[in-house]
Design a protein around this motif. Structure first.
Motif, PDB file in Angstrom:
ATOM      1  N   VAL A   1       5.419 -23.569  29.284  1.00 21.15           N
ATOM      2  CA  VAL A   1       6.345 -23.549  30.425  1.00 21.15           C
ATOM      3  C   VAL A   1       6.061 -24.703  31.377  1.00 21.15           C
ATOM      4  O   VAL A   1       6.977 -25.392  31.840  1.00 21.15           O
ATOM      5  CB  VAL A   1       6.255 -22.203  31.173  1.00 21.15           C
TER       6      VAL A   1
ATOM      7  N   LEU B   1       2.564 -17.027  36.153  1.00 21.21           N
ATOM      8  CA  LEU B   1       3.884 -17.653  36.149  1.00 21.21           C
ATOM      9  C   LEU B   1       4.546 -17.559  37.521  1.00 21.21           C
ATOM     10  O   LEU B   1       5.143 -18.534  38.006  1.00 21.21           O
ATOM     11  CB  LEU B   1       4.776 -16.983  35.096  1.00 21.21           C
TER      12      LEU B   1
ATOM     13  N   TYR C   1       5.648 -20.545  39.959  1.00 23.82           N
ATOM     14  CA  TYR C   1       7.011 -20.602  40.510  1.00 23.82           C
ATOM     15  C   TYR C   1       6.984 -20.749  42.029  1.00 23.82           C
ATOM     16  O   TYR C   1       7.731 -21.560  42.601  1.00 23.82           O
ATOM     17  CB  TYR C   1       7.770 -19.337  40.119  1.00 23.82           C
TER      18      TYR C   1
ATOM     19  N   LEU D   1      14.285 -23.351  35.968  1.00 28.58           N
ATOM     20  CA  LEU D   1      13.714 -23.018  34.660  1.00 28.58           C
ATOM     21  C   LEU D   1      12.579 -22.010  34.803  1.00 28.58           C
ATOM     22  O   LEU D   1      12.558 -20.981  34.117  1.00 28.58           O
ATOM     23  CB  LEU D   1      13.190 -24.284  33.979  1.00 28.58           C
ATOM     24  N   VAL D   2      11.652 -22.297  35.692  1.00 26.23           N
ATOM     25  CA  VAL D   2      10.504 -21.404  35.876  1.00 26.23           C
ATOM     26  C   VAL D   2      10.960 -20.067  36.470  1.00 26.23           C
ATOM     27  O   VAL D   2      10.449 -19.010  36.095  1.00 26.23           O
ATOM     28  CB  VAL D   2       9.440 -22.067  36.771  1.00 26.23           C
TER      29      VAL D   2
ATOM     30  N   THR E   1      12.470 -18.013  33.765  1.00 29.75           N
ATOM     31  CA  THR E   1      11.392 -17.555  32.873  1.00 29.75           C
ATOM     32  C   THR E   1      10.674 -16.352  33.475  1.00 29.75           C
ATOM     33  O   THR E   1      10.409 -15.359  32.788  1.00 29.75           O
ATOM     34  CB  THR E   1      10.383 -18.690  32.623  1.00 29.75           C
ATOM     35  N   CYS E   2      10.359 -16.438  34.768  1.00 32.47           N
ATOM     36  CA  CYS E   2       9.708 -15.319  35.455  1.00 32.47           C
ATOM     37  C   CYS E   2      10.585 -14.074  35.436  1.00 32.47           C
ATOM     38  O   CYS E   2      10.105 -12.957  35.207  1.00 32.47           O
ATOM     39  CB  CYS E   2       9.381 -15.698  36.902  1.00 32.47           C
TER      40      CYS E   2
ATOM     41  N   VAL F   1       1.658 -19.833  26.261  1.00 35.19           N
ATOM     42  CA  VAL F   1       2.962 -19.624  26.917  1.00 35.19           C
ATOM     43  C   VAL F   1       3.029 -20.344  28.249  1.00 35.19           C
ATOM     44  O   VAL F   1       3.987 -21.077  28.535  1.00 35.19           O
ATOM     45  CB  VAL F   1       3.239 -18.115  27.108  1.00 35.19           C
TER      46      VAL F   1
ATOM     47  N   SER G   1       8.649 -27.799  31.949  1.00 34.64           N
ATOM     48  CA  SER G   1       9.180 -27.964  33.303  1.00 34.64           C
ATOM     49  C   SER G   1       8.844 -29.334  33.889  1.00 34.64           C
ATOM     50  O   SER G   1       9.628 -29.886  34.674  1.00 34.64           O
ATOM     51  CB  SER G   1       8.627 -26.854  34.218  1.00 34.64           C
TER      52      SER G   1
END
Length: 272
Positions: free
Chosen positions: A117, A58, A62, A133-134, A137-138, A113, A121
């Motif tokens: 994501v 993730l 990102y 958003l990412v 999430t991270c 997951v 996104s």
């Protein structure tokens, strides 16, 4: 005396974060040496490594979306490779039931997951909103991972023993969180900086607990030595997991049935 710019400071902290992060990634090597030597992964869990792989992936995604984040890309590329190797070795020596569980876990975390994501996104958000958003999430994943060592710290307080919370590892995890906090601060990336505040505080707390309880006798009886029935003795071993800016501990239980509890010995003596 020249004053370093924010970009120079960010570069310095980022490079240090990469070096320390790489060393922390290698922390489970003794564990997998044991697995290879015994040719069995029985007693170990694949959860920490699956979660670490998901987190590193993730963060890599990102960094790619954000652009100009080569230091985040580099350390998480290394993390993805190392965690994949750990999972591969675990899978080779795991029993059938553990293999099925590991496959399901990878499909849920590392395919489901991450795929969700990426899909949201790309198809729902655009531009800076996609990065936000990412990023959030991270940050959420990192905060959840940072909270994992609380179980080990609770165990240290209960048993008054730091046998399974090494000071060296706690120190380097704290140092890593510090490096990535300042990196995020100087590049104004608060998705990276914010979670590492929690990582730093928990790391400091771990070291404080170590100095408080380091003189406790390792062989002293504790409430955690016996199970509810009083027939076995259990010992918790902390398994540490790391990615670029997150760390976690998972307790593992080993059962020792070689020596009977003292209450059973007493009953035997009375019967004699």
């Amino acid at each position: 005396m020249a004053i370093l710019s924010s970009d120079q400071l960010a570069l310095g902290f980022g490079l240090l974060g990469n070096i320390i992060g790489f060393l922390v990634f290698l922390a489970p090597v003794p564990t997998f040496y044991t697995i290879c030597k015994k040719k069995s992964s029985e007693g170990f869990q694949s959860i920490p490594y699956s979660v670490a792989l998901m987190s590193a992936t993730l963060l890599l995604y990102y960094a790619i979306l954000k652009t100009n984040a080569i230091l985040i890309v580099s350390v998480n590329c290394i993390g993805c490779v190392i965690e994949s190797i750990y999972l591969f070795i675990y899978f080779i020596y795991a029993q059938k039931k553990a293999k099925i569980f590991t496959i399901r876990l990878i499909l849920i975390l590392n395919v489901g997951v991450i795929g969700l994501v990426v899909a949201i996104s790309f198809f729902v958000f655009k531009g800076s909103n996609r990065v936000s958003l990412v990023g959030w999430t991270c940050a959420a994943v990192n905060i959840a991972v940072f909270a994992a060592p609380l179980s080990i710290m609770k165990r240290v307080i209960q048993t008054k023993s730091v046998e399974f919370m090494p000071f060296t590892l706690s120190f380097f995890l704290t140092l890593s969180a510090t490096m990535w906090f300042f990196y995020g601060f100087f590049v104004k990336d608060y998705y990276i900086a914010f979670p590492n505040v929690l990582g730093f505080l928990l790391g400091v707390f771990q070291m404080i607990l170590y100095f408080i309880y380091k003189k406790a006798p390792k062989g002293a009886p504790t409430k955690s030595n016996l199970d509810d029935t009083g027939t076995t003795q259990k010992k918790d071993i902390g398994v540490h997991v790391t990615s670029e800016n997150n760390k976690m501990n998972f307790p593992r239980t080993e059962t020792n049935t070689m020596n009977p509890p003292k209450n059973i010995e007493l009953c035997l003596k009375l019967e004699d």
